[in-house]
Design a protein around this motif. Structure first.
Motif, short mmCIF file in Angstrom:
data_model
loop_
_atom_site.label_atom_id
_atom_site.label_comp_id
_atom_site.label_asym_id
_atom_site.label_seq_id
_atom_site.Cartn_x
_atom_site.Cartn_y
_atom_site.Cartn_z
N CYS A 220 0.82 -0.66 -0.11
CA CYS A 220 -0.29 0.05 -0.40
C CYS A 220 0.86 1.36 -0.05
O CYS A 220 2.11 1.56 0.12
N ILE A 221 0.29 2.09 -0.46
CA ILE A 221 1.43 3.40 -0.87
C ILE A 221 -0.03 4.86 -0.69
O ILE A 221 -1.07 5.12 -0.93
N SER A 222 0.60 5.80 -0.48
CA SER A 222 -0.12 6.86 0.59
C SER A 222 -0.14 7.54 -1.15
O SER A 222 0.87 7.85 -1.75
N LYS A 223 -0.99 8.52 -1.11
CA LYS A 223 -1.96 9.70 -2.60
C LYS A 223 -0.35 10.52 -2.22
O LYS A 223 0.26 10.93 -3.02
N SER A 224 0.67 10.67 -0.92
CA SER A 224 1.84 11.66 -0.67
C SER A 224 2.37 11.65 -1.20
O SER A 224 2.93 11.69 -2.82
N LEU A 225 3.03 10.45 -1.20
CA LEU A 225 3.93 9.34 -2.00
C LEU A 225 4.50 8.94 -3.31
O LEU A 225 4.67 9.51 -3.75
N ALA A 226 2.25 8.52 -3.78
CA ALA A 226 2.54 8.32 -5.16
C ALA A 226 2.76 9.17 -6.01
O ALA A 226 3.17 9.55 -7.12
N LEU A 227 2.69 11.36 -5.29
CA LEU A 227 2.58 11.89 -6.69
C LEU A 227 3.93 12.46 -6.16
O LEU A 227 4.62 12.49 -7.24
N LYS A 228 5.12 12.02 -4.92
CA LYS A 228 6.09 11.89 -5.46
C LYS A 228 6.85 11.05 -6.47
O LYS A 228 8.08 11.46 -6.69
N MET A 229 6.24 9.74 -6.65
CA MET A 229 6.36 9.43 -7.89
C MET A 229 6.19 9.78 -9.01
O MET A 229 6.83 9.26 -10.26
N VAL A 230 5.21 10.42 -9.21
CA VAL A 230 5.36 10.93 -10.97
C VAL A 230 5.97 11.29 -11.58
O VAL A 230 6.58 10.54 -12.97
N PRO A 231 7.47 12.22 -11.03
CA PRO A 231 8.24 12.50 -12.67
C PRO A 231 9.19 11.43 -12.79
O PRO A 231 9.35 11.16 -13.76
N LEU A 232 9.16 10.55 -12.29
CA LEU A 232 9.73 8.61 -12.48
C LEU A 232 8.59 7.22 -12.76
O LEU A 232 9.89 6.46 -13.34
N ALA A 233 8.20 7.77 -12.35
CA ALA A 233 6.85 6.60 -12.61
C ALA A 233 6.04 6.26 -13.74
O ALA A 233 5.24 5.56 -13.84
N PHE A 238 7.87 4.39 -15.30
CA PHE A 238 8.00 2.73 -14.82
C PHE A 238 8.55 2.55 -15.14
O PHE A 238 9.94 1.37 -14.74
N ILE A 239 7.96 1.68 -16.30
CA ILE A 239 8.32 0.64 -17.18
C ILE A 239 10.55 0.41 -17.15
O ILE A 239 10.64 -0.19 -17.99
N SER A 240 10.10 2.33 -18.36
CA SER A 240 11.49 2.25 -18.18
C SER A 240 12.59 2.06 -16.98
O SER A 240 13.92 2.12 -17.53
N MET A 241 12.50 2.52 -15.92
CA MET A 241 12.75 1.99 -15.05
C MET A 241 13.10 0.49 -15.04
O MET A 241 14.55 0.13 -14.63
#
Length: 330
Positions: A220-233, A238-241
């Protein structure tokens, strides 16, 4: 002087390697081997070892404002399991979270789409179990969560039973406006990473370790963390990573969150996967657990339906936890 020069050269090389990771699509690659019981060795990228914290020590207090409608539950599946695994879910725990649960698959099925009220999503990813194709589905799950506007994203596999009310109770212990990465490690120690030298005759050298939440138990991932993942995922990044660092999807998620974003995983010991011996879980603790798994000859020891009718024990577990359903034995 020679030793000092070698030390300075090593520092420069490490710095360059670290910088290349931050842009993960750069031209410098470091290959590593994962030492994980029961799995094939795979290539890895440099990461650091971070402590894993326990929910008993963390959490930000009871948050009764969180309701079931705040949770986006995604289940990864495949067209190969539409007729075998999904019926066990649809006839058990899915009944507790119909509007919150979405199935991400690799093929169309009009019957299942109707049964789930349109919650069966064809990701157009390949139907194999290879790393790149699993990462593809996870990427789609993540993007759908972002679009949902929900406060929590919880991923499970199609061989999981989810005790939905307990999941909600657990998430109420955390503030979704803070960064939370909740999961269960598949082993009691971090994955060990080794650097592979260019010269094949040389032995790999120890280079660190990595904690990650296994998707087979639930993450489970919180919304706050998920939003910080946006530039990378987001948007397929995320597939590229995954392809760049050659990690499976759940380990890539741990790499992204723990290493790149610096957020430690919080261990939720109520998450369980088929990597554990399900029959060893005492009957008296089942009501307090959140997720369960199964595999061939590895199922819960719970009374109920005949094993021929209920080989996964999902129906029996569901009736043990929630006996008020009409199909449960009286």
């Amino acid at each position: 002087m020679g030793t000092l020069r070698m030390f300075k050269a090593a520092v420069v090389l490490i710095t360059l390697g670290y910088c290349s990771l931050l842009v993960y699509q750069g031209s410098v690659n470091f290959n590593f081997i994962e030492s994980r019981p029961g799995s094939v060795q795979a290539a890895f990228t440099l990461t650091t070892s971070e402590p894993v914290t326990d929910t008993k020590l963390q959490g930000s207090g009871q948050n009764k404002n969180i309701t079931l409608d705040d949770i986006f539950i995604s289940v990864k599946t495949s067209k190969h399991f539409h007729q075998t695994r999904l019926p066990h879910i649809l006839n058990s725990w899915y009944l507790l979270a119909k509007e919150q649960t979405w199935f991400f698959t690799d093929g169309d099925n009009d019957t299942l789409k109707k049964l789930t009220n349109g919650h069966l999503i064809n990701t157009n990813c390949s139907d194999t179990h290879q790393r790149a194709h699993l990462c593809c589905k996870t990427s789609v799950e993540y993007d759908w969560f972002l679009q949902s506007g929900k406060k929590w994203w919880c991923h499970f596999d199609d061989d999981n039973y989810v005790n939905v009310p307990r999941l909600l109770t657990k998430l109420q212990e955390f503030d979704p406006q803070e960064d939370w990465y909740l999961g269960r490690i598949s082993v009691d120690k971090p994955v060990t990473l080794f650097i592979l030298p260019k010269e094949t005759k040389k032995k790999p050298s120890l280079k660190g370790s990595l904690w990650f939440g296994t998707f087979g138990a639930g993450v489970c991932i919180s919304k706050s963390l998920a939003l910080k993942m946006v530039p990378l995922a987001s948007g397929g990044k995320f597939i590229s990573m995954c392809n760049s660092i050659k990690l499976p999807d759940d380990i890539t998620m741990g790499y992204l969150i723990s290493h790149l974003l610096g957020v430690n995983m919080v261990v939720v010991r109520e998450f369980h996967s088929h990597l554990e011996q399900m029959k060893l879980l005492p009957l008296k603790i089942l009501r307090d657990q959140i997720s369960f798994g199964y595999s061939t000859n590895n199922v819960l020891n719970v009374p109920g339906f005949d094993e021929t009718y209920d080989p996964t024990r999902f129906l029996s577990l569901h009736c043990f936890l929630y006996p008020h359903f009409e199909f449960c034995p009286r």
